[in-house]
Structures are given as C-alpha cells and as structure tokens.
Design an enzyme around this catalytic site. Sequence first.
Site, PDB file in Angstrom:
ATOM      1  N   LYS A  51      10.609  13.778  26.410  1.00 18.19           N
ATOM      2  CA  LYS A  51      11.306  13.162  25.282  1.00 18.19           C
ATOM      3  C   LYS A  51      11.483  11.650  25.419  1.00 18.19           C
ATOM      4  CE  LYS A  51      12.555  16.693  22.552  1.00 18.19           C
ATOM      5  NZ  LYS A  51      12.269  16.739  21.100  1.00 18.19           N
ATOM      6  N   SER A  76      20.149  18.929  21.619  1.00 16.86           N
ATOM      7  CA  SER A  76      20.830  19.819  22.557  1.00 16.86           C
ATOM      8  C   SER A  76      20.768  19.280  23.981  1.00 16.86           C
ATOM      9  CB  SER A  76      20.194  21.218  22.519  1.00 16.86           C
ATOM     10  OG  SER A  76      18.846  21.159  22.958  1.00 16.86           O
ATOM     11  N   GLU A 202       6.046  29.367  21.484  1.00 16.46           N
ATOM     12  CA  GLU A 202       7.454  29.445  21.102  1.00 16.46           C
ATOM     13  C   GLU A 202       8.107  30.640  21.791  1.00 16.46           C
ATOM     14  OE1 GLU A 202       8.212  28.121  16.653  1.00 16.46           O
ATOM     15  OE2 GLU A 202       6.715  29.719  16.716  1.00 16.46           O
ATOM     16  N   GLY A 206      12.620  32.345  18.559  1.00 17.61           N
ATOM     17  CA  GLY A 206      12.530  31.111  17.789  1.00 17.61           C
ATOM     18  C   GLY A 206      11.124  30.875  17.265  1.00 17.61           C
ATOM     19  N   ASP A 208       9.848  30.067  14.352  1.00 20.14           N
ATOM     20  CA  ASP A 208       9.794  29.429  13.037  1.00 20.14           C
ATOM     21  C   ASP A 208       8.433  28.800  12.743  1.00 20.14           C
ATOM     22  OD1 ASP A 208      11.087  27.737  15.196  1.00 20.14           O
ATOM     23  OD2 ASP A 208      10.537  26.166  13.771  1.00 20.14           O
ATOM     24  N   SER A 301       7.165  20.732  30.010  1.00 22.57           N
ATOM     25  CA  SER A 301       7.782  19.681  29.199  1.00 22.57           C
ATOM     26  C   SER A 301       9.075  19.101  29.749  1.00 22.57           C
ATOM     27  CB  SER A 301       8.015  20.198  27.776  1.00 22.57           C
ATOM     28  OG  SER A 301       8.843  21.344  27.783  1.00 22.57           O
TER      29      SER A 301
END
Length: 316
Positions: A51, A76, A202, A206, A208, A301
Amino acid sequence: MLTFDDVKAAAERLRGVAHRTPVLTSRTLDERLGAQVLLKAENFQRVGAFKFRGAYNAISRLDSARLERGVAAYSSGNHAQAVALAARLAGTTATIVMPHDAPVAKAEATAGYGARIVRYDRYSQDRRQIAEQLAAEHGLTVVPPYDHHDVMAGQGTTALELVEEAGQLDALVVPVGGGGLISGCATAVRALSPATRVIGVEPEAGDDVRRSLSAGHRVEIPVPRTIADGQAITAPGELTFEVVRRLVDEVVLVSDDEIRAAMRLLFERLKIVVEPSGATALAALLAGRAPARGRVGVVLSGGNVDLRRFSELLDG
C-alpha cells in the site's frame, strides 16, 4: 485509462523512497507445486505492505496548497499506515478513518506515524462518507485505498519490479480487495509479459469481484466476515473494476483455513510472517484453485499481524 506509462512514472517517483522488495523462492514449494514459484515479498515493503507504493505516488503529486491542508483516508489498516507515512514524508498531516475492530498492530502503527485516527463501526457506518465529510469540513484531500488513478499506478510497480527481476511469467497470482493492486499489476504485466495469465484471489466470504465479473457490473455484498481483513470489501471500485474486467483472466476463491495453511507454510519453510490477506495468492496455488505451471509469480501483499493474532490464526 490507466496505462503502462503511468506505472513507469510512478516507479520513478518511488525510486529511493519505496523498498525494492525481494523475490523469494523455495525448492520445497516448487517441488510441491511442480512449478517455479516466484514470491514478490511486499511484507518487506515500508509499512509492511504494498500500500505504501500507491499512497506515496498519490500524495507526492499533490500541490503545495493541498499539502498544507492535509490528507484523509479510510482503511482497516495497511492503507492507513501507508497514507500516514507518506503524508509525514511529504510534510503534511493525515486523518484516517479506521474501524473499531481494526487490528491493534495496524492502528498503533498508524498513530505512530503521526496520523489522527477517527473510529467507526464497519457494520453500520459508511467509512467513505465519514472521510468525505471530514474532508469537506477541514479542506482535506481524500486519498482512496484503491479507486484512484495514482494509487493504482503506484501499486502496479509491484509487478513491474517482479518482471524486471524474474523475467517472463506464465502466470501472476494477486490478492484482490478493492482491486487497486491487481489493476496496476495487470497493467504492468500486459505490457512486459503479454502472455502471462493474471489471476486474482479473494476470500470465500468476500467474493464481490468474482460476482461482479459474472454479473457484468459491480455487485455489492454484505461486509465479509473473514480473517483476511484487508480484503473485507463490499464492492470493487468503479475504476478498478473496469481494469479488472479488461485485463484479468480469472478470479478464484480461498477459504480461511486455506489461508491459514499458506501462512503456516510461509512461516515454517521460508521463515517469514505474512498476514492473512497477504497469503491468499499462495493459498490459491496450494489449494489447486490457481494453475501451477511453468513460472508463476505470486504477490505476498503484506505482513502486518501481531504475534498474538498470528498465533491465534495458526491455531485455528
């Protein structure tokens, strides 16, 4: 439209600021999967996750007037830390909207970088709405966690570095939350290694993005309850979904138990700590959900998990 030129420009801004993280290999892992597995270890990135790349790329492009007023973000944990550190490096302030149940280690690290934390209930409140209200009241610039051109470009430098170091790949397996990481990585890989199959992963709770791809439009789901807190997203981003739809070949799902198994293997065999969201891509390979043939790049990640939580997770 996100382009490879955007990713290359981000790489120049990040040069000397972000870590060029290692690409790890394991003979045990290769023998088990019957493939050459190349692990891009973003758990060794600044703030412990990929990130930082996107947050710094976005904040470094703000003009002096915006920097003087400060930035805001909602996250989060990993994006929260990334924005907090990037803001400090840019000489500005950060206000971060975080859920009450965010991992303690991530919240403490965010505060440690000097950010102001505003708490909310992820199951009853809209974090984006809270951040935008704070931004309107105080003149802050919101840096979204994934649905932002410069954030996506910064995340894409992960795959840029991987291909530069490891060469052509048969497949690239990437965790998917809001889609910023896989959007940037797919953009870079399509330019550098066009034959590479790009696979997103995923958590089962979750799904989506996979549902959205099946429906042909963005689908919203209830807040996922999964150990992979960094992937507990209710819908893909508007910008990221368009990139995913064009460039990603497949999105697969893994269970929480499969994520735990991947975390355990990484700890026992490679002696590294990876958080649940960071282990989902490898979990997909180990569980046979993603093809393990030829040369396979895997993005780990992030690694932001404290000792107590890590022990709890491995104990089930």
